[in-house]
Scaffold this motif. Structure first.
Motif, mmCIF file in Angstrom:
data_model
loop_
_atom_site.group_PDB
_atom_site.id
_atom_site.type_symbol
_atom_site.label_atom_id
_atom_site.label_comp_id
_atom_site.label_asym_id
_atom_site.label_seq_id
_atom_site.Cartn_x
_atom_site.Cartn_y
_atom_site.Cartn_z
ATOM 1 N N ARG A 62 -3.679 -55.452 45.794
ATOM 2 C CA ARG A 62 -2.283 -55.758 45.481
ATOM 3 C C ARG A 62 -1.689 -54.834 44.422
ATOM 4 O O ARG A 62 -0.473 -54.800 44.246
ATOM 5 C CB ARG A 62 -2.164 -57.212 45.008
ATOM 6 N N THR A 63 -2.522 -54.108 43.660
ATOM 7 C CA THR A 63 -2.025 -53.152 42.670
ATOM 8 C C THR A 63 -2.859 -51.884 42.745
ATOM 9 O O THR A 63 -3.916 -51.842 43.393
ATOM 10 C CB THR A 63 -2.094 -53.713 41.237
ATOM 11 N N GLU A 64 -2.412 -50.845 42.025
ATOM 12 C CA GLU A 64 -3.143 -49.570 42.027
ATOM 13 C C GLU A 64 -4.550 -49.703 41.468
ATOM 14 O O GLU A 64 -5.437 -48.910 41.780
ATOM 15 C CB GLU A 64 -2.389 -48.516 41.190
ATOM 16 N N LEU A 65 -4.776 -50.717 40.623
ATOM 17 C CA LEU A 65 -6.059 -50.849 39.944
ATOM 18 C C LEU A 65 -7.015 -51.807 40.635
ATOM 19 O O LEU A 65 -8.181 -51.895 40.258
ATOM 20 C CB LEU A 65 -5.833 -51.317 38.498
ATOM 21 N N ASP A 66 -6.542 -52.540 41.626
ATOM 22 C CA ASP A 66 -7.393 -53.509 42.316
ATOM 23 C C ASP A 66 -8.521 -52.816 43.075
ATOM 24 O O ASP A 66 -8.335 -51.725 43.635
ATOM 25 C CB ASP A 66 -6.574 -54.336 43.307
ATOM 26 N N LYS A 67 -9.678 -53.471 43.118
ATOM 27 C CA LYS A 67 -10.808 -52.999 43.911
ATOM 28 C C LYS A 67 -11.400 -54.193 44.650
ATOM 29 O O LYS A 67 -11.377 -55.315 44.141
ATOM 30 C CB LYS A 67 -11.873 -52.353 43.028
ATOM 31 N N GLY A 68 -11.932 -53.930 45.864
ATOM 32 C CA GLY A 68 -12.492 -55.052 46.598
ATOM 33 C C GLY A 68 -13.166 -54.670 47.890
ATOM 34 O O GLY A 68 -13.225 -53.490 48.269
ATOM 35 N N LEU A 69 -13.647 -55.716 48.582
ATOM 36 C CA LEU A 69 -14.369 -55.558 49.852
ATOM 37 C C LEU A 69 -13.692 -56.407 50.921
ATOM 38 O O LEU A 69 -13.421 -57.584 50.705
ATOM 39 C CB LEU A 69 -15.822 -56.018 49.685
ATOM 40 N N LEU A 70 -13.437 -55.785 52.076
ATOM 41 C CA LEU A 70 -12.959 -56.503 53.254
ATOM 42 C C LEU A 70 -14.101 -56.619 54.247
ATOM 43 O O LEU A 70 -14.706 -55.605 54.615
ATOM 44 C CB LEU A 70 -11.772 -55.772 53.896
ATOM 45 N N VAL A 71 -14.394 -57.846 54.681
ATOM 46 C CA VAL A 71 -15.443 -58.088 55.674
ATOM 47 C C VAL A 71 -14.793 -58.703 56.905
ATOM 48 O O VAL A 71 -14.115 -59.728 56.804
ATOM 49 C CB VAL A 71 -16.528 -59.039 55.130
ATOM 50 N N VAL A 72 -14.984 -58.085 58.053
ATOM 51 C CA VAL A 72 -14.495 -58.636 59.319
ATOM 52 C C VAL A 72 -15.717 -59.021 60.142
ATOM 53 O O VAL A 72 -16.459 -58.152 60.620
ATOM 54 C CB VAL A 72 -13.618 -57.628 60.083
ATOM 55 N N CYS A 73 -15.942 -60.323 60.305
ATOM 56 C CA CYS A 73 -17.169 -60.826 60.929
ATOM 57 C C CYS A 73 -17.039 -60.849 62.453
ATOM 58 O O CYS A 73 -17.265 -61.889 63.097
ATOM 59 C CB CYS A 73 -17.482 -62.216 60.399
ATOM 60 N N ASP A 74 -16.682 -59.719 63.009
ATOM 61 C CA ASP A 74 -16.476 -59.604 64.456
ATOM 62 C C ASP A 74 -16.920 -58.207 64.881
ATOM 63 O O ASP A 74 -16.227 -57.212 64.607
ATOM 64 C CB ASP A 74 -15.003 -59.836 64.793
ATOM 65 N N SER A 75 -18.085 -58.134 65.540
ATOM 66 C CA SER A 75 -18.659 -56.832 65.902
ATOM 67 C C SER A 75 -17.794 -56.059 66.890
ATOM 68 O O SER A 75 -17.978 -54.853 67.067
ATOM 69 C CB SER A 75 -20.065 -57.027 66.480
ATOM 70 N N ARG A 76 -16.836 -56.728 67.539
ATOM 71 C CA ARG A 76 -15.952 -56.028 68.469
ATOM 72 C C ARG A 76 -15.119 -54.965 67.768
ATOM 73 O O ARG A 76 -14.717 -53.982 68.382
ATOM 74 C CB ARG A 76 -15.029 -57.024 69.184
ATOM 75 N N LEU A 77 -14.884 -55.150 66.481
ATOM 76 C CA LEU A 77 -14.115 -54.166 65.731
ATOM 77 C C LEU A 77 -14.856 -52.838 65.649
ATOM 78 O O LEU A 77 -14.238 -51.773 65.550
ATOM 79 C CB LEU A 77 -13.827 -54.694 64.318
ATOM 80 N N ALA A 78 -16.195 -52.910 65.699
ATOM 81 C CA ALA A 78 -16.994 -51.688 65.631
ATOM 82 C C ALA A 78 -17.453 -51.215 67.005
ATOM 83 O O ALA A 78 -17.623 -50.005 67.230
ATOM 84 C CB ALA A 78 -18.213 -51.915 64.740
ATOM 85 N N GLY A 79 -17.643 -52.150 67.950
ATOM 86 C CA GLY A 79 -18.285 -51.782 69.203
ATOM 87 C C GLY A 79 -17.390 -51.613 70.410
ATOM 88 O O GLY A 79 -17.757 -50.900 71.353
ATOM 89 N N MET A 80 -16.231 -52.232 70.440
ATOM 90 C CA MET A 80 -15.367 -52.146 71.615
ATOM 91 C C MET A 80 -14.433 -50.941 71.530
ATOM 92 O O MET A 80 -14.117 -50.450 70.444
ATOM 93 C CB MET A 80 -14.544 -53.428 71.754
#
Length: 653
Positions: free
Chosen positions: A570-588
């Motif tokens: 949300r700001t220039e200084l924010d840091k974080g991790l996004l996890v998408v628990c759906d292998s279709r995002l990587a495999g399809m």
């Protein structure tokens, strides 16, 4: 973006702008709007964002420019206290519990001192309070100039101030309600403005469909029965069988819900295809019974019309209700789709157009005016067709402005490859366990966003069980256990918290800084294929020879995924991790297209890398806390030159 808005104002053209998080799109349209000297209408997605614009952003700019412009805030009727209905509530209101009685007493005290009558002034008053419908008006029950409190009416005052202002802030629902009902004051205002701006424009279509169609709901039947009984006993006792008439309406509403539910017992809201119920005798009979109950109320009210304006409005409502019941007994119009919203206690019959293009096209054709539509998510391509096509803006100028944030350095994306597929029994359990591991590494500070209410409950319960079994001092907050604003406040105030939310938490939530450093999404947010509105849109695309999966399902999923991911940084200084628990995002094959819709986060291949990143964020946070130089700081100005927010601040936009 500001230059593009200035050009649109000068040339009286339509402009559609997708502006990434951190661009400062609010100032980018407000500054040229104020400096142009034109009369402007600003429409936002929610009342919360309205208040933010009116109480914070606009005063700041007007002070900076030393401009003596008049600004006004205009909301719908339900946002304002109705003095006439408050007077009746003292005498006739039937309140469900002591808390509601206390709320009414508080509103009575506040009514003596408020100037605006806006319920937003009352801290802690839940928008879902059963008292608000009793002490506010609707188009149906407002008496207009016949009201004894008309001279002091808060709604009338707000509209008068809006008509006299140089810039007015409204919301999307109010805008479309007025286009259809001509009831909010926007109809008088719109022809006089030179500029109309729609912020959070990605919600415009949904807001419009709520008003461009027709709705027959059990709630409006119960409201009519309640008001009929209250006014009848208060002003015309003994002249009609008011209790029988109200009871007939309530019984008809319950019968309609039972006919729609059949053997279903939904815990939340579900949508039923119209064809599933429309051909059944019980359904047709329930609509006929409702029409008869409305007719009976209509005839009884005709005999007491001269006793006051309250009975005239009740009569109009009874007539409209009977007409709606008969309309839904007939086939729908060719260009509309019908469905049934079924809840645990209520039901709504809905008839809706497929999109808002006709309504918007009609407005765009009415005289030269500048139109600006903006949001962080409006499409995947340069033409922003996801938004422009259904909104009737295919000929509008478009602009995409990327975010200034360094996502590659500050954010990571992890898609677990070896993971149960969505729909498999083990999927929700594994999402919860992965979320638990992430939360342990961070010490909380996680959002889990789900695509269904069923997954919401399953993941919430599994998280609690895992934390309890491991003896973790982590708290699970689940949507529905408290009002949305209260849940967010609890999340921000308790760093060791994990919040599990569904649809309403995917967008409009602003938790900056270290309070939120991990967002998990349970699966790709494709539209439900059995949704009646989705089915109708797919049928139209296929009839045109187009690929519905590529042009609709993937496009919708890309927009929703981008919205959910947008909660993280949300700001220039924010840091974080996004996890998408759906292998279709990587495999399809279509996964690449969906990944490209996300901000350019650095991808991670293994869970160990993801947990190491979270551990590094935790260590950096603890180190900053020890030396007293946290990323946001306390007091003074942030790196963006804006006042730092106090601890515990969160935004709802």
């Amino acid at each position: 973006m500001a230059m593009a808005v200035a050009r649109a104002i000068a040339e009286r053209e339509a402009l559609v702008v997708e502006a990434g998080t951190g661009v400062g799109k609010t100032f980018a349209y407000l500054v040229p709007a104020l400096l142009s000297g034109t009369r402007a209408l600003i429409s936002t997605a929610t009342k919360s964002l309205q208040d933010q614009l009116f109480l914070r952003d606009l005063p700041r700019l007007l002070q900076a420019f030393a401009m003596p412009l008049r600004i006004a805030l205009l909301k719908g009727r339900s946002s304002y206290l109705c003095l006439h209905r408050l007077e009746h509530a003292r005498q006739t209101a039937s309140l469900p519990d002591r808390r509601a009685i206390a709320q009414l007493a508080r509103i009575e005290r506040w009514a003596l001192e408020t100037r605006s009558g806006d319920f937003a002034e009352l801290d802690g008053l839940d928008e879902r309070s059963p008292v608000i419908p009793i002490v506010s008006s609707t188009r149906d029950n407002c008496l207009g100039t016949d009201c004894p409190s008309y001279r002091n009416c808060h709604v009338v005052k707000a509209r008068r101030e809006a008509l006299e202002a140089d810039l007015v802030v409204v919301n999307h629902h109010l805008f479309f309600a007025d286009l259809v009902l001509r009831d909010s004051g926007v109809a008088e205002l719109l022809p006089s403005v030179d500029l109309a701006v729609f912020d959070e424009a990605h919600q415009l279509a949904e807001a419009g469909l709520n008003f461009l169609g027709r709705v027959l709901g059990s709630a409006q039947v119960f409201d009519l029965a309640r008001d009929l009984l209250a006014q009848g006993l208060a002003q015309a006792r003994g002249l009609q069988e008011w209790q029988d008439l109200a009871g007939g309406l309530e019984a008809a509403a319950r019968t309609l819900r039972l006919a729609c539910a059949d053997s279903l017992q939904p815990r939340g809201l579900i949508k039923l295809r119209w064809q599933e119920r429309a051909g059944r005798a019980a359904f047709a009979e329930s609509l006929a019974d409702l029409a008869c109950a409305a007719d009976a109320a209509e005839h009884a009210l005709e005999a007491v019309l001269e006793m006051g304006p309250d009975f005239q409005r009740l009569h109009e409502r009874a007539v409209a209700l009977g007409e709606l019941a008969r309309r839904f007994s007939q086939p729908a119009e060719a260009d509309a789709v019908r469905w049934i919203d079924l809840g645990q206690h209520q039901v709504r019959l809905v008839e809706s157009p497929l999109d808002i293009r006709d309504a918007m096209h009609e407005q765009l054709e009415r005289g030269p005016r500048a139109w600006v539509f903006t949001s962080a998510t409006l499409g995947e391509d340069e033409q922003l067709r996801w938004f422009t096509e259904p909104a009737g803006l295919a000929d509008a100028r478009t602009l995409r402005v990327g975010s200034p944030f360094d996502y590659a350095a500050h954010a990571r994306l992890y898609v677990p490859r070896r993971f149960p597929k969505p729909g498999e029994p083990a999927h929700a359990q594994q999402v919860a366990l992965l979320a638990a591991r992430c939360a342990r590494e961070l010490g909380g500070r996680c959002f889990v966003l789900t695509t269904t209410l069923r997954a919401l409950q399953a993941i919430g319960e599994a998280l609690r069980e895992d934390f309890d079994s491991q003896g973790d001092a982590l708290r699970v907050l689940v949507q529905g256990s408290a009002p949305k604003r209260q849940l967010l406040q609890q999340f921000v105030q308790d760093p060791a918290a994990v919040l599990v939310g569904s649809a309403s938490f995917w967008e409009g939530i602003d938790v900056p800084g270290d309070d939120l450093q991990c967002v998990l999404i349970d699966k790709l947010p494709f539209p439900p294929p059995n949704d009646p509105l989705v089915e109708a849109r797919v049928a139209r695309l296929e009839a045109e020879g187009r690929n519905a999966f590529a042009e609709y399902f993937i496009a919708e999923a890309a927009i929703a995924l981008k919205q959910g991911a947008g909660r993280l940084i949300r700001t220039e200084l924010d840091k974080g991790l996004l996890v998408v628990c759906d292998s279709r995002l990587a495999g399809m094959n279509y996964g690449r297209r969906l990944r490209q819709s996300l901000p350019p986060m650095t991808p991670l291949m293994h869970e160990e890398e993801a947990l190491d990143w979270l551990a590094a964020l935790r260590d950096a946070r603890e180190k900053a806390g020890r030396v007293g130089t946290g990323p946001a700081g306390q007091g003074g100005l942030s790196e963006r030159g804006l006042p730092n927010l106090p601890p515990g601040f969160f935004g709802l936009s």
